[in-house]
Design a protein around this motif. Structure first.
Motif, PDB file in Angstrom:
ATOM      1  N   LYS A 146      -8.202  -7.946  -4.427  1.00  0.00           N
ATOM      2  CA  LYS A 146      -9.352  -7.240  -5.010  1.00  0.00           C
ATOM      3  C   LYS A 146      -8.902  -6.269  -6.094  1.00  0.00           C
ATOM      4  N   VAL A 147      -7.844  -5.510  -5.823  1.00  0.00           N
ATOM      5  CA  VAL A 147      -7.370  -4.522  -6.793  1.00  0.00           C
ATOM      6  C   VAL A 147      -6.877  -5.215  -8.061  1.00  0.00           C
ATOM      7  N   PHE A 150      -9.702   2.018  -3.584  1.00  0.00           N
ATOM      8  CA  PHE A 150      -8.899   0.845  -3.937  1.00  0.00           C
ATOM      9  C   PHE A 150      -9.172  -0.334  -3.001  1.00  0.00           C
ATOM     10  N   ALA A 151     -10.420  -0.509  -2.615  1.00  0.00           N
ATOM     11  CA  ALA A 151     -10.864  -1.706  -1.874  1.00  0.00           C
ATOM     12  C   ALA A 151      -9.996  -1.996  -0.656  1.00  0.00           C
ATOM     13  N   GLY A 152      -9.676  -0.942   0.100  1.00  0.00           N
ATOM     14  CA  GLY A 152      -8.872  -1.118   1.303  1.00  0.00           C
ATOM     15  C   GLY A 152      -7.442  -1.545   1.011  1.00  0.00           C
ATOM     16  N   LYS A 156      -8.140  -7.526  -9.580  1.00  0.00           N
ATOM     17  CA  LYS A 156      -9.291  -7.859 -10.421  1.00  0.00           C
ATOM     18  C   LYS A 156      -9.934  -6.631 -11.053  1.00  0.00           C
ATOM     19  N   PHE A 157      -9.437  -5.436 -10.745  1.00  0.00           N
ATOM     20  CA  PHE A 157     -10.012  -4.222 -11.319  1.00  0.00           C
ATOM     21  C   PHE A 157      -9.897  -4.267 -12.837  1.00  0.00           C
ATOM     22  N   ASP A 199     -13.662  -0.171 -13.414  1.00  0.00           N
ATOM     23  CA  ASP A 199     -13.040   0.341 -12.193  1.00  0.00           C
ATOM     24  C   ASP A 199     -12.127   1.518 -12.519  1.00  0.00           C
ATOM     25  N   ARG A 225      -7.999   4.585   0.055  1.00  0.00           N
ATOM     26  CA  ARG A 225      -8.314   3.283   0.652  1.00  0.00           C
ATOM     27  C   ARG A 225      -9.718   2.838   0.271  1.00  0.00           C
ATOM     28  N   GLN A 226     -10.651   3.763   0.262  1.00  0.00           N
ATOM     29  CA  GLN A 226     -12.018   3.416  -0.146  1.00  0.00           C
ATOM     30  C   GLN A 226     -12.059   3.069  -1.630  1.00  0.00           C
ATOM     31  N   ASP A 266      -6.542  -3.969  -0.764  1.00  0.00           N
ATOM     32  CA  ASP A 266      -6.459  -5.434  -0.765  1.00  0.00           C
ATOM     33  C   ASP A 266      -5.950  -5.833  -2.150  1.00  0.00           C
ATOM     34  N   GLU A 273       0.835  -1.207   0.000  1.00  0.00           N
ATOM     35  CA  GLU A 273       0.000   0.000   0.000  1.00  0.00           C
ATOM     36  C   GLU A 273       0.870   1.258   0.000  1.00  0.00           C
TER      37      GLU A 273
END
Length: 170
Positions: A55-56, A48-50, A58-59, A63, A45-46, A52, A21
């Motif tokens: 998750k990122v 970019f999915a915290g 898979k953007f 997105d 953070r919001q 994670d 991060e």
């Protein structure tokens, strides 16, 4: 900025996700003042999915389009693409059993490099080495100056001044 310095900056970080991060955020800082990123960190953070990486990674294009119109973050297409790519690299490293924290700290054998407490360079031979290694893996916005700022932020190097209370606490 005082709270960031007193509570975070230069504190040894060994959590792989947190290291990632901070590297991504330092990439967003390129060409800007750090305070700009710091003020937008919660929005990042919001958005970019915290931070994670799974998750990122898979953007997709939807997105990216969403991020490009988000006024809470730095809306640079190149930096957004770099962050998503960095998540994919992180994910791929983990899939091969390679821990991102171990990679980051491998350049110093897990030890903090003490600065002299008087002079703070913009880059060092070590930041150039780490920058090159990150670029070889496909990371972007990881030049030696950005990498050195990140090394300071995550405590790989201790550049606190001699009279700073943090210098001997780390």
């Amino acid at each position: 900025m005082r709270a960031y310095h007193d509570e975070e900056w230069g504190v040894v970080e060994r959590d792989p996700r947190a290291l990632w991060e901070k590297l991504v955020l330092d990439g967003f800082q390129a060409g800007l003042a750090w305070i700009t990123v710091l003020r937008k960190r919660e929005a990042f953070r919001q958005a970019f999915a915290g931070f994670d990486p799974a998750k990122v990674a898979k953007f997709g294009e939807k997105d990216v389009a969403r991020l490009l119109v988000n006024p809470g973050i730095i809306r640079s297409h190149a930096k957004i693409d770099a962050a998503i790519n960095a998540a994919r690299i992180y994910r791929d490293m983990a899939a091969r059993g390679e821990d991102f924290a171990d990679f980051c700290w491998s350049f110093t054998d897990g030890k903090v490099i003490p600065g002299d407490g008087r002079h703070i360079p913009a880059r060092t031979d070590l930041s150039e080495t780490i920058s090159t290694a990150l670029k070889q893996r496909g990371f972007k916005f990881v030049g030696p100056v950005i990498v050195y700022a990140w090394m300071q932020a995550v405590g790989i190097v201790n550049d606190h001044a001699h009279d700073c209370f943090r210098r001997d606490q780390l």
